[in-house]
Design a protein around this motif. Structure first.
Motif, PDB file in Angstrom:
ATOM      1  N   GLY A 195       0.806  -1.187   0.153  1.00 21.52           N
ATOM      2  CA  GLY A 195       0.104   0.007   0.059  1.00 21.52           C
ATOM      3  C   GLY A 195       0.811   1.278   0.048  1.00 21.52           C
ATOM      4  N   ASN A 196       2.283   1.162  -0.167  1.00 22.67           N
ATOM      5  CA  ASN A 196       3.052   2.282  -0.168  1.00 22.67           C
ATOM      6  C   ASN A 196       3.225   2.916  -1.712  1.00 22.67           C
ATOM      7  OD1 ASN A 196       4.750   4.364  -0.064  1.00 22.67           O
ATOM      8  ND2 ASN A 196       5.742   3.276   1.736  1.00 22.67           N
ATOM      9  N   ASP A 197       2.075   3.389  -2.133  1.00 27.99           N
ATOM     10  CA  ASP A 197       2.301   3.721  -3.478  1.00 27.99           C
ATOM     11  C   ASP A 197       3.499   4.700  -3.863  1.00 27.99           C
ATOM     12  OD1 ASP A 197       0.097   2.585  -3.996  1.00 27.99           O
ATOM     13  OD2 ASP A 197      -1.400   4.375  -3.671  1.00 27.99           O
ATOM     14  N   MET A 198       3.859   5.857  -3.162  1.00 29.43           N
ATOM     15  CA  MET A 198       4.807   6.643  -3.461  1.00 29.43           C
ATOM     16  C   MET A 198       6.432   5.936  -3.432  1.00 29.43           C
ATOM     17  SD  MET A 198       3.001   9.341  -4.239  1.00 29.43           S
ATOM     18  CE  MET A 198       4.668  10.460  -4.506  1.00 29.43           C
ATOM     19  N   GLN A 199       6.644   5.358  -2.614  1.00 29.75           N
ATOM     20  CA  GLN A 199       7.792   4.588  -2.492  1.00 29.75           C
ATOM     21  C   GLN A 199       8.089   3.582  -3.487  1.00 29.75           C
ATOM     22  OE1 GLN A 199       8.766   2.621   1.354  1.00 29.75           O
ATOM     23  NE2 GLN A 199      10.802   2.778   0.870  1.00 29.75           N
ATOM     24  N   ALA A 200       6.772   2.891  -3.826  1.00 36.53           N
ATOM     25  CA  ALA A 200       6.642   1.901  -4.860  1.00 36.53           C
ATOM     26  C   ALA A 200       7.151   2.533  -6.241  1.00 36.53           C
ATOM     27  CB  ALA A 200       5.475   1.228  -5.037  1.00 36.53           C
TER      28      ALA A 200
ATOM     29  N   SER B 135       9.838  -3.702 -20.323  1.00 40.54           N
ATOM     30  CA  SER B 135       8.398  -4.014 -20.373  1.00 40.54           C
ATOM     31  C   SER B 135       7.719  -4.491 -19.004  1.00 40.54           C
ATOM     32  CB  SER B 135       8.250  -5.151 -21.332  1.00 40.54           C
ATOM     33  OG  SER B 135       8.733  -6.497 -20.856  1.00 40.54           O
ATOM     34  N   LEU B 136       8.651  -5.049 -18.034  1.00 45.66           N
ATOM     35  CA  LEU B 136       8.308  -5.448 -16.812  1.00 45.66           C
ATOM     36  C   LEU B 136       7.878  -4.219 -15.894  1.00 45.66           C
ATOM     37  CD1 LEU B 136       7.154  -7.852 -15.030  1.00 45.66           C
ATOM     38  CD2 LEU B 136       9.591  -8.184 -14.560  1.00 45.66           C
ATOM     39  N   PHE B 137       8.954  -3.208 -16.143  1.00 48.99           N
ATOM     40  CA  PHE B 137       8.629  -1.983 -15.177  1.00 48.99           C
ATOM     41  C   PHE B 137       7.196  -1.234 -15.696  1.00 48.99           C
ATOM     42  CE2 PHE B 137      13.269  -2.337 -14.092  1.00 48.99           C
ATOM     43  CZ  PHE B 137      12.955  -2.017 -12.635  1.00 48.99           C
ATOM     44  N   LEU B 138       7.022  -1.197 -17.164  1.00 53.70           N
ATOM     45  CA  LEU B 138       5.951  -0.415 -17.461  1.00 53.70           C
ATOM     46  C   LEU B 138       4.774  -1.055 -16.899  1.00 53.70           C
ATOM     47  CD1 LEU B 138       7.223   0.128 -21.182  1.00 53.70           C
ATOM     48  CD2 LEU B 138       6.870   1.829 -19.678  1.00 53.70           C
ATOM     49  N   LEU B 139       4.765  -2.554 -17.007  1.00 51.18           N
ATOM     50  CA  LEU B 139       3.464  -3.031 -16.319  1.00 51.18           C
ATOM     51  C   LEU B 139       3.273  -2.661 -14.916  1.00 51.18           C
ATOM     52  CD1 LEU B 139       2.845  -6.909 -16.819  1.00 51.18           C
ATOM     53  CD2 LEU B 139       2.631  -5.509 -14.613  1.00 51.18           C
ATOM     54  N   ASN B 140       4.439  -2.512 -14.175  1.00 52.46           N
ATOM     55  CA  ASN B 140       4.186  -2.541 -12.741  1.00 52.46           C
ATOM     56  C   ASN B 140       3.838  -0.991 -12.399  1.00 52.46           C
ATOM     57  OD1 ASN B 140       4.638  -4.882 -11.398  1.00 52.46           O
ATOM     58  ND2 ASN B 140       5.972  -5.226 -12.859  1.00 52.46           N
ATOM     59  N   LEU B 141       4.409   0.161 -13.383  1.00 52.23           N
ATOM     60  CA  LEU B 141       4.099   1.311 -13.033  1.00 52.23           C
ATOM     61  C   LEU B 141       2.562   1.527 -13.478  1.00 52.23           C
ATOM     62  CD1 LEU B 141       7.218   3.012 -14.240  1.00 52.23           C
ATOM     63  CD2 LEU B 141       6.223   3.452 -12.138  1.00 52.23           C
ATOM     64  N   GLY B 142       2.241   0.879 -14.382  1.00 50.57           N
ATOM     65  CA  GLY B 142       0.757   0.889 -14.830  1.00 50.57           C
ATOM     66  C   GLY B 142      -0.253   0.572 -13.730  1.00 50.57           C
ATOM     67  N   ASP B 143       0.426  -0.450 -12.966  1.00 56.15           N
ATOM     68  CA  ASP B 143      -0.309  -1.005 -11.783  1.00 56.15           C
ATOM     69  C   ASP B 143      -0.552   0.149 -10.943  1.00 56.15           C
ATOM     70  OD1 ASP B 143      -0.792  -3.431 -12.856  1.00 56.15           O
ATOM     71  OD2 ASP B 143       0.500  -4.435 -11.571  1.00 56.15           O
ATOM     72  N   VAL B 144       0.635   0.808 -10.449  1.00 56.72           N
ATOM     73  CA  VAL B 144       0.629   1.935  -9.537  1.00 56.72           C
ATOM     74  C   VAL B 144      -0.591   3.189  -9.832  1.00 56.72           C
ATOM     75  CG1 VAL B 144       2.121   3.687  -8.509  1.00 56.72           C
ATOM     76  CG2 VAL B 144       3.063   1.416  -8.692  1.00 56.72           C
TER      77      VAL B 144
ATOM     78  N   MET C 155      -2.773   2.815 -11.728  1.00 61.81           N
ATOM     79  CA  MET C 155      -4.160   2.374 -11.919  1.00 61.81           C
ATOM     80  C   MET C 155      -4.742   2.398 -10.389  1.00 61.81           C
ATOM     81  SD  MET C 155      -5.771   1.080 -14.531  1.00 61.81           S
ATOM     82  CE  MET C 155      -7.688   0.488 -14.759  1.00 61.81           C
ATOM     83  N   GLU C 156      -3.968   2.027  -9.558  1.00 63.44           N
ATOM     84  CA  GLU C 156      -4.613   1.950  -8.122  1.00 63.44           C
ATOM     85  C   GLU C 156      -4.740   3.333  -7.576  1.00 63.44           C
ATOM     86  OE1 GLU C 156      -1.242  -0.462  -6.584  1.00 63.44           O
ATOM     87  OE2 GLU C 156      -2.423  -2.297  -7.192  1.00 63.44           O
ATOM     88  N   GLN C 157      -3.842   4.322  -8.045  1.00 66.93           N
ATOM     89  CA  GLN C 157      -4.287   5.694  -7.872  1.00 66.93           C
ATOM     90  C   GLN C 157      -5.151   6.598  -8.488  1.00 66.93           C
ATOM     91  OE1 GLN C 157      -0.119   6.907  -8.313  1.00 66.93           O
ATOM     92  NE2 GLN C 157       0.443   7.148  -6.306  1.00 66.93           N
ATOM     93  N   GLY C 158      -5.990   5.685  -9.456  1.00 69.17           N
ATOM     94  CA  GLY C 158      -7.024   6.460 -10.081  1.00 69.17           C
ATOM     95  C   GLY C 158      -6.361   7.150 -11.428  1.00 69.17           C
ATOM     96  N   HIS C 159      -5.223   6.932 -11.819  1.00 75.58           N
ATOM     97  CA  HIS C 159      -4.671   7.478 -13.202  1.00 75.58           C
ATOM     98  C   HIS C 159      -4.742   6.516 -14.087  1.00 75.58           C
ATOM     99  CE1 HIS C 159      -3.690  11.020 -10.329  1.00 75.58           C
ATOM    100  NE2 HIS C 159      -2.636  10.213  -9.680  1.00 75.58           N
TER     101      HIS C 159
END
Length: 946
Positions: free
Chosen positions: A745-750, A771-780, A782-786
């Motif tokens: 749940g620590n979006d900013m540090q992630a 490609s893997l970084f792009l996937l996970n940054l997309g997740d962050v 998404m969870e923040q509503g962007h």
């Protein structure tokens, strides 16, 4: 000095008798000095200077001077006598003086809040030993702070209360005046001496003191002891008398009936920086790295740090930044550090440095050096060419390079200039080495060092552990070989040592060595040596993530190897070429290189190279989604490696088998593979493998939902990767840490970890990782509503994965795109993405990915109100979830709870939701809040709900 003595005495209101008693001499002698008919001896010159100098410092403090030296505090003044016209109170209460004896030569305790930096716990430990009336011997390097600790102990209220009859002090040094010390003590203690004797023997002194002292409880501090007979001569107290002795020599413990000598250590980096910057905190704020560099440059020696801190403080007092920068620059010069000085008197060296001499690190060490026999002085100069502490010097290296005997090394240890370590090792403090180098070079020592290093490398080139123990000395030997242009030796040793440097993660050292080796090869013109050096340079560039440079080196090396028909080098360079193409996402070309290399290795029965290529082909098959083929390659490679007892390769293949087991949900098997691999890697000291294993154990713990353990492994791995400068591993660990921290749940540090890792992956051109970084940054996002930003990352990642042909990544990104489309209400597009993703995941036989896609389908039908189909997908998900994956189980339980609630089965919904919530809560997963809200609505439904 005659008028000066009288003036100084009268300024303090002392009589000639008082001064004589304080010094342990006669009133007539004082009168003779003042009249100029006699001159005080060097001993009494020192004592007078110590006694009179304190008043000037007291005046400075009265003017607001607050810069004091940690190791060298002010001395205590004698009791001041009241004149008839004075009305102020006495500085010393006569009634107190009548109750106990407090030696006026005992210096004042260190002043200020930071006067005992890094010594607080040690001071408490020593105090407890004294309170149990245990004799203490404090030893250590010159300038380690032995005296300041002894002074601090003597001034502790608990110590003074315990030794209620008094405290005696004596500064000894190289040539102590024992009878003067005893006469001074006898005057203080009101002991009558025989009037008919001008000379009193040692046995008589002991008898006189013990008959007068009886059971008096006294503390006696003997400072700067050099000779054991001085200790014996001054042990004149009774049975209740306890001694503290400071010395440069640990052997003194046996002369004091002390259980053991207590070594006073140097300061660690943190405390050293605090001491160095105590007067100039802006240095820590603005030049923190330089401050740490200076602390390490003097090995944390408190005296050196005190001198430097005063020097910096005086430079900063002018409020001119340029002066402070100049001072910092001067302190980075070893010779200037050694000769940095302040005026005497100073506690640590008062008895050893001649009156009027300047106190410096050089002068303090020189006292010990001056008293060495010539053979020991020559050995010290030779040893200075070896690395200083924290590097440990093996006995074999020290004896060979110094061309000396063990007796001479023991002499250096006795003098406090060399430290004996456990298991036949020695250590040389960096300041001792700096000092020895100023004495002039030992011409033969560098040549002996080169011979020692070359012989050791050749004899132990297959023993990585032995090489690592001696690595600092071996690199120093090769440095000297380079400086003397011994090219043939340098090249031969570089070929043998470099693979081990890679194994230890010593990339910086390897880069410097290979740069020099290439220059030596160019001078020699040997093609075979050039090919091998290019192969090593290509490997190093690959390990550092510099794939373009790695390809340049390997292209040249491969061309030369084919011209020379050097089959072994051809196979090695083909393997590197395949690795580079693999990392850059060109799987087809990578396989061509690997297969060509494997064919050539089999033709010539190069089993070691065959095993390495089978491992590489396994990694390639795994990334293409063919887990069965990948496992087959790994098992074949492992069998060969075990036949060859190639533990390095065994460890590497166990790692790869663990990855397959993890992704297939075989968690116990994965754990077993990883632990076996880690044990081997630790035995070998293979830091790169240890780093990878920490990363993989972190991923495994994450898959099991143990986020705390996952984060611990990943942070340890990241720290190790940063130490090695391994950019590819740093990137991988930043990725995994970002994922785990995002789950917590620590979006900013992630985001911080993921952005740093993405930038690094782009720098090294690691497209699969990008490609893997792009996937996970997309997740962050998404969870923040962007959602728009998330879709941009997902789409870019998918395009890159399709270019690479990375089937697993394609499936994963399709899952994320499908989930995003579902949240936006684009059901048709969501179904398209999810269907393609699920088909791929099933083809890959990747259960975790398959289960996540089944969950996405269940959520899609749940939104559409098709509860039967939604339940079917969540039930399939539960059936396919690997045993031990609590996250997927909890996810499925929550989906089934939602279905039950919508079908009016509230009790079933509550049971499933509680099970899910307990798992998410135990794991610290961010979804616990979502499930918790659902439970609250179940238990306390709104009034208008059905």
């Amino acid at each position: 000095m005659d008028a000066d003595i009288a003036t100084a005495r009268l300024q303090r209101g002392w009589s000639q008798t008082m001064l004589a008693e304080a010094l342990g001499t006669t009133t007539s002698m004082i009168a003779a000095w003042e009249e100029g008919t006699a001159q005080p001896s060097p001993f009494f010159c020192q004592a007078l200077q110590a006694l009179f100098s304190q008043d000037n410092r007291a005046e400075e403090q009265a003017r607001g001077e607050n810069i004091t030296f940690l190791l060298l505090p002010n001395t205590t003044p004698l009791p001041r006598m009241r004149h008839e016209q004075e009305t102020d109170s006495l500085l010393v209460d006569p009634s107190w003086m009548g109750q106990r004896t407090f030696d006026p030569f005992l210096p004042n305790p260190p002043r200020g809040a930071n006067s005992l930096i890094g010594r607080e716990e040690l001071l408490q430990t020593l105090q407890q030993q004294l309170l149990h009336q245990r004799n203490l011997v404090l030893y250590g390097l010159p300038g380690a702070g032995k005296t300041v600790l002894a002074v601090a102990l003597a001034h502790q209220p608990e110590i003074q209360a315990h030794f209620y009859d008094g405290i005696l002090w004596a500064g000894l040094g190289v040539n102590p005046h024992i009878s003067s010390i005893l006469r001074r003590w006898s005057n203080m203690l009101n002991i009558s001496l025989p009037r008919d004797k001008t000379t009193i023997r040692q046995e008589e002194w002991r008898e006189i003191f013990q008959s007068n002292l009886g059971q008096m409880r006294l503390l006696v501090v003997l400072d700067d002891v050099w000779q054991s007979d001085a200790v014996e001569a001054l042990q004149v107290g009774g049975t209740e008398c306890t001694y503290v002795l400071t010395t440069r020599f640990s052997r003194m413990a046996r002369h004091l009936n002390a259980s053991e000598a207590v070594r006073i250590p140097e300061l660690n980096d943190k405390d050293g920086v605090k001491l160095l910057t105590r007067f100039v905190p802006e240095v820590l704020q603005q030049e923190g790295e330089i401050a740490r560099e200076l602390v390490r440059a003097v090995g944390g020696l408190p005296l050196a740090l005190s001198l430097m801190s005063k020097y910096l403080g005086s430079s900063a007092a002018m409020h001119q930044p340029r002066r402070l920068q100049t001072a910092l620059s001067h302190l980075r010069n070893a010779e200037r550090r050694l000769r940095l000085h302040v005026p005497q008197p100073m506690l640590e060296v008062l008895s050893a440095i001649p009156p009027g001499a300047k106190l410096s690190i050089e002068s303090v060490i020189a006292v010990s050096d001056y008293h060495l026999p010539e053979a020991a002085r020559a050995a010290l100069r030779a040893l200075a060419i070896l690395p200083a502490r924290p590097v440990l010097l093996s006995r074999a290296a020290a004896l060979f390079v110094a061309d000396t005997s063990e007796d001479v090394l023991a002499t250096l240890c006795d003098a406090g200039l060399l430290e004996q370590q456990a298991n036949d090792y020695y250590a040389l403090h960096i300041l001792i080495a700096d000092y020895a180098r100023t004495l002039g070079p030992n011409e033969d020592a560098p040549l002996r060092l080169i011979r020692y290093g070359a012989r050791f490398i050749e004899e132990h080139h297959n023993d990585s552990a032995a090489l690592e123990h001696e690595s600092a000395i071996l690199l120093a030997a090769l440095d000297n070989a380079w400086e003397r242009q011994q090219d043939t030796l340098l090249i031969r040793c570089s070929h043998l040592l470099t693979p081990n440097l890679f194994r230890w993660g010593g990339y910086t050292a390897a880069e410097e060595l290979l740069r020099r080796t290439l220059s030596a090869v160019e001078r020699s013109g040997q093609t075979a040596d050039r090919i091998q050096t290019l192969e090593h340079l290509s490997t190093l560039a690959y390990l550092q993530g510099n794939y373009t440079q790695a390809r340049t080196y390997s292209d040249e090396g491969l061309l030369l190897a084919r011209q020379q028909q050097d089959r072994e080098r051809i196979v090695g360079l083909l393997t590197i070429q395949g690795d580079i193409a693999h990392e850059l996402g060109d799987y087809a070309q990578s396989e061509r290189f690997y297969q060509e290399g494997l064919l050539l290795a089999r033709q010539h029965n190069k089993q070691e190279q065959m095993s390495a290529l089978l491992k590489s082909l396994g990694v390639l098959a795994k990334n293409r989604g063919n887990y069965v083929k990948a496992r087959e390659y790994y098992q074949q490679g492992l069998e060969l490696a075990r036949q060859l007892d190639q533990r390095d390769q065994i460890s590497r293949l166990l790692i790869n088998l663990g990855v397959i087991a993890t992704e297939l949900g075989e968690y116990p098997q994965a754990e077993e593979y990883y632990q076996q691999g880690l044990e081997l890697a630790q035995q070998l000291g293979h830091r790169e493998h240890i780093c990878v294993l920490y990363a993989n154990l972190g991923v495994l713990a994450d898959a099991r939902g143990d986020y705390a353990r996952a984060e611990k492994f990943l942070r340890e791995g990241l720290e190790l990767a940063r130490e090695m400068g391994h950019r590819e591993r740093i990137s991988l660990l930043l990725l995994n840490l970002g994922v785990v921290i995002n789950r917590r749940g620590n979006d900013m540090q992630a985001r911080s970890f993921l952005n740093e890792g993405l930038e690094l992956a782009r720098e090294i051109g690691h497209r699969e990782r990008i490609s893997l970084f792009l996937l996970n940054l997309g997740d962050v996002f998404m969870e923040q509503g962007h959602q728009e930003q998330a879709l941009t990352y997902y789409s870019e990642g998918l395009a890159l994965a399709r270019q690479l042909g990375h089937q697993e990544r394609i499936s994963d990104l399709l899952l994320h795109l499908g989930t995003a489309a579902l949240e936006q209400g684009q059901l048709a597009q969501a179904k398209k993405y999810l269907q393609e993703g699920l088909t791929l995941a099933r083809q890959l036989r990747y259960p975790q990915l398959t289960c996540r896609l089944l969950a996405a389908w269940g959520e899609l039908y749940l939104q559409q109100g098709d509860f039967a189909r939604a339940q079917d997908f969540f039930q399939k998900m539960l059936a396919d979830t690997p045993s031990g994956n609590r996250i997927l189980t909890a996810h499925a339980q929550y989906g089934l709870a939602c279905i039950a609630a919508n079908q009016g089965e509230r009790e079933k919904a509550r049971t499933l939701a509680e099970q899910s919530y307990r798992t998410f809560e135990a794991l610290g997963h961010r979804k616990k809040s979502l499930v918790g809200d659902f439970l609250l609505r179940l238990l306390y439904p709104p009034k208008n709900s059905i």
